[in-house]
Scaffold this motif. Sequence first.
Motif, mmCIF file in Angstrom:
data_model
loop_
_atom_site.group_PDB
_atom_site.id
_atom_site.type_symbol
_atom_site.label_atom_id
_atom_site.label_comp_id
_atom_site.label_asym_id
_atom_site.label_seq_id
_atom_site.Cartn_x
_atom_site.Cartn_y
_atom_site.Cartn_z
ATOM 1 N N ASP A 134 0.734 -1.496 -0.274
ATOM 2 C CA ASP A 134 0.290 -0.411 -0.027
ATOM 3 C C ASP A 134 1.452 1.245 -0.172
ATOM 4 O O ASP A 134 1.479 1.435 0.895
ATOM 5 C CB ASP A 134 -0.676 0.060 1.243
ATOM 6 C CG ASP A 134 -1.433 1.250 1.358
ATOM 7 O OD1 ASP A 134 -2.659 1.657 0.639
ATOM 8 O OD2 ASP A 134 -1.428 1.673 2.283
ATOM 9 N N THR A 135 0.290 2.260 -0.840
ATOM 10 C CA THR A 135 1.342 3.197 -1.286
ATOM 11 C C THR A 135 1.041 3.889 0.074
ATOM 12 O O THR A 135 1.879 4.891 0.387
ATOM 13 C CB THR A 135 1.020 3.661 -2.326
ATOM 14 O OG1 THR A 135 -1.071 4.221 -2.465
ATOM 15 C CG2 THR A 135 0.675 4.043 -3.277
ATOM 16 N N GLY A 136 -0.031 4.674 0.932
ATOM 17 C CA GLY A 136 -0.261 4.792 2.385
ATOM 18 C C GLY A 136 1.101 4.289 3.360
ATOM 19 O O GLY A 136 1.257 5.305 3.885
ATOM 20 N N VAL A 137 0.843 2.850 3.640
ATOM 21 C CA VAL A 137 1.383 2.235 4.421
ATOM 22 C C VAL A 137 2.604 2.667 4.687
ATOM 23 O O VAL A 137 4.433 3.209 4.624
ATOM 24 C CB VAL A 137 1.744 1.438 4.480
ATOM 25 C CG1 VAL A 137 2.770 0.094 5.585
ATOM 26 C CG2 VAL A 137 -0.147 0.260 5.115
ATOM 27 N N ARG A 138 3.737 2.206 2.876
ATOM 28 C CA ARG A 138 5.573 2.439 2.329
ATOM 29 C C ARG A 138 5.119 4.509 2.936
ATOM 30 O O ARG A 138 6.341 4.306 3.159
ATOM 31 C CB ARG A 138 5.447 2.738 1.330
ATOM 32 C CG ARG A 138 5.208 1.022 0.863
ATOM 33 C CD ARG A 138 5.453 0.510 -0.594
ATOM 34 N NE ARG A 138 6.525 0.095 -1.231
ATOM 35 C CZ ARG A 138 6.823 -0.338 -1.128
ATOM 36 N NH1 ARG A 138 6.316 -1.442 -0.855
ATOM 37 N NH2 ARG A 138 7.906 -0.782 -2.114
ATOM 38 N N ARG A 139 4.706 4.941 2.838
ATOM 39 C CA ARG A 139 5.015 6.779 2.777
ATOM 40 C C ARG A 139 5.710 6.740 4.421
ATOM 41 O O ARG A 139 6.254 7.730 4.564
ATOM 42 C CB ARG A 139 4.480 7.858 2.064
ATOM 43 C CG ARG A 139 4.064 9.176 2.605
ATOM 44 C CD ARG A 139 3.057 9.960 1.740
ATOM 45 N NE ARG A 139 3.422 11.584 1.970
ATOM 46 C CZ ARG A 139 3.865 12.166 1.730
ATOM 47 N NH1 ARG A 139 4.205 12.089 0.113
ATOM 48 N NH2 ARG A 139 3.684 13.135 1.887
ATOM 49 N N PHE A 140 4.403 6.245 4.828
ATOM 50 C CA PHE A 140 4.296 6.954 6.264
ATOM 51 C C PHE A 140 5.517 5.591 6.678
ATOM 52 O O PHE A 140 5.892 6.196 7.725
ATOM 53 C CB PHE A 140 3.327 6.260 7.569
ATOM 54 C CG PHE A 140 2.298 6.992 6.994
ATOM 55 C CD1 PHE A 140 2.323 8.429 7.049
ATOM 56 C CD2 PHE A 140 0.665 6.976 7.171
ATOM 57 C CE1 PHE A 140 1.693 9.918 6.830
ATOM 58 C CE2 PHE A 140 -0.393 7.799 6.702
ATOM 59 C CZ PHE A 140 -0.564 9.047 6.886
ATOM 60 N N LEU A 141 6.187 4.653 6.964
ATOM 61 C CA LEU A 141 7.101 3.892 7.130
ATOM 62 C C LEU A 141 8.475 3.918 6.630
ATOM 63 O O LEU A 141 9.083 4.515 7.976
ATOM 64 C CB LEU A 141 6.898 1.758 5.930
ATOM 65 C CG LEU A 141 5.951 1.313 6.783
ATOM 66 C CD1 LEU A 141 5.964 -0.025 5.914
ATOM 67 C CD2 LEU A 141 6.738 0.581 8.721
ATOM 68 N N VAL A 142 8.460 4.890 5.869
ATOM 69 C CA VAL A 142 9.905 5.554 6.058
ATOM 70 C C VAL A 142 10.120 7.076 6.347
ATOM 71 O O VAL A 142 11.006 7.200 6.610
ATOM 72 C CB VAL A 142 9.865 6.000 3.507
ATOM 73 C CG1 VAL A 142 9.800 4.477 3.284
ATOM 74 C CG2 VAL A 142 9.321 6.837 3.282
ATOM 75 N N ARG A 143 8.690 6.918 6.887
ATOM 76 C CA ARG A 143 9.077 8.808 7.477
ATOM 77 C C ARG A 143 9.050 7.976 9.298
ATOM 78 O O ARG A 143 10.087 9.434 9.705
ATOM 79 C CB ARG A 143 8.119 9.490 7.312
ATOM 80 C CG ARG A 143 8.309 10.067 6.327
ATOM 81 C CD ARG A 143 7.141 10.696 5.662
ATOM 82 N NE ARG A 143 6.772 11.836 4.380
ATOM 83 C CZ ARG A 143 7.096 10.891 3.424
ATOM 84 N NH1 ARG A 143 7.707 9.786 3.076
ATOM 85 N NH2 ARG A 143 7.717 11.799 2.806
ATOM 86 N N ASN A 144 9.265 6.843 9.553
ATOM 87 C CA ASN A 144 8.997 6.076 10.688
ATOM 88 C C ASN A 144 10.366 6.174 11.184
ATOM 89 O O ASN A 144 11.205 5.476 10.340
ATOM 90 C CB ASN A 144 8.413 4.548 10.860
ATOM 91 C CG ASN A 144 8.197 4.417 12.289
ATOM 92 O OD1 ASN A 144 9.300 4.619 13.316
ATOM 93 N ND2 ASN A 144 7.492 3.457 12.650
ATOM 94 N N PRO A 145 10.579 7.105 11.937
ATOM 95 C CA PRO A 145 12.495 6.581 13.059
ATOM 96 C C PRO A 145 12.977 5.285 13.211
ATOM 97 O O PRO A 145 14.386 5.125 13.420
ATOM 98 C CB PRO A 145 12.636 7.978 14.089
ATOM 99 C CG PRO A 145 11.253 7.986 14.279
ATOM 100 C CD PRO A 145 10.667 7.517 13.271
ATOM 101 N N GLN A 146 11.730 4.005 13.302
ATOM 102 C CA GLN A 146 12.025 2.804 13.818
ATOM 103 C C GLN A 146 12.146 1.740 12.658
ATOM 104 O O GLN A 146 12.590 1.096 13.149
ATOM 105 C CB GLN A 146 11.379 2.757 14.971
ATOM 106 C CG GLN A 146 11.780 3.265 16.337
ATOM 107 C CD GLN A 146 12.512 3.465 16.853
ATOM 108 O OE1 GLN A 146 13.801 1.987 17.026
ATOM 109 N NE2 GLN A 146 13.736 4.375 16.943
#
Length: 353
Positions: free
Chosen positions: A205-217
């Motif tokens: 999912d594009t939304g999941v991927r977008r948020f994952l790459v901004r997740n510091p962990q």
Amino acid sequence: MSDWTPKLNPTVDLRRLPLNAEEGFVLSRLDGHTREKDLPALTGFPPDKLRDILARLVSQGALLPGTEAPASMNTVRPPAHHEADHPAPSVDASATEPLPEAEASDGADDEAGAADDVPEAVLGDFRKLFETRLHGLPEDQRVALAHGAEDPELSALCFDPVPAVIKAVLENSRVGLPHARLIARHHRNPVGLEALVARAAFASDTGVRRFLVRNPQLPVALFRRLWAMRRLMEHHKLTVDRDVPEQTRRTARELLRQRFSTGPSEEKVELILNTEGRALGALVGMPVDGKTTSLLCGRTYRSPMLVQNIARWSAAPPALIAHLLKQELVRRQPQLRMMLARHPNAPADAKRA
């Protein structure tokens, strides 16, 4: 139900509307792309009840009216049920903070619209529910609750910092993309993020991927697995996105160089042209193959910025330098011709001129 697609009204501050819990929950499920007839599956509400809720949201200005917007079957606003247990969005909720683009100069991020599906006012409500009612429960109780919870508790549990609870949320039969995006955005334990990505439907999912790459962990190994074969333009956008943690940006730069050396020629040309050569600054010493050179030499150049960046690129092939020197843009601007003539791969006659 109709093919109408409910969309949030960008001119209205949701925090100032007297929304009840049901209305706030429905808003959290709207992504601007899902049609009304598909919303019962996402919300769990019967079609008739959902139509009434949507009609009230339109009348309050929370949603943009459309030609097929539902007419309320009950013009009297019903009393909110269980509002003590499910607090409605309030003025105390988090202030709206839209996600920035990956790189404004390179155009809008294609994934932006898909990711921003939860209004910040409603997002703050889920967090508040977790912090006030659920966080104090023992871990084993939260795990048990997560397995069978319904919204809004299920969304609230996506804020749980314990991986075991997140795994239980993901095993819940009611879990969907909105929950996966909440986890990707707010969960801070690599184990929980690994569990999320293990679900292929969520990982793609594009939304999941977008948020994952901004997740510091986000673990480096997990990022590499997710992005290793993405297009060069996508790698470049991550390298310049200030909202991406430095560790992820550094890995993205490494992947960009790796992909540039082995990727398709068409992607290399797309990267150079779409960034007006700015991406070349991260590709020092990276030569291009004959096909890439041929594609670049088959174009007419009208951008001074692009020509300047190619002139600063030490690995620019001789054929491309020669091609640029013949461009009308370069012939009209002596400073561009001088930059190209000084390039180590410039033709001998250009250096003497």
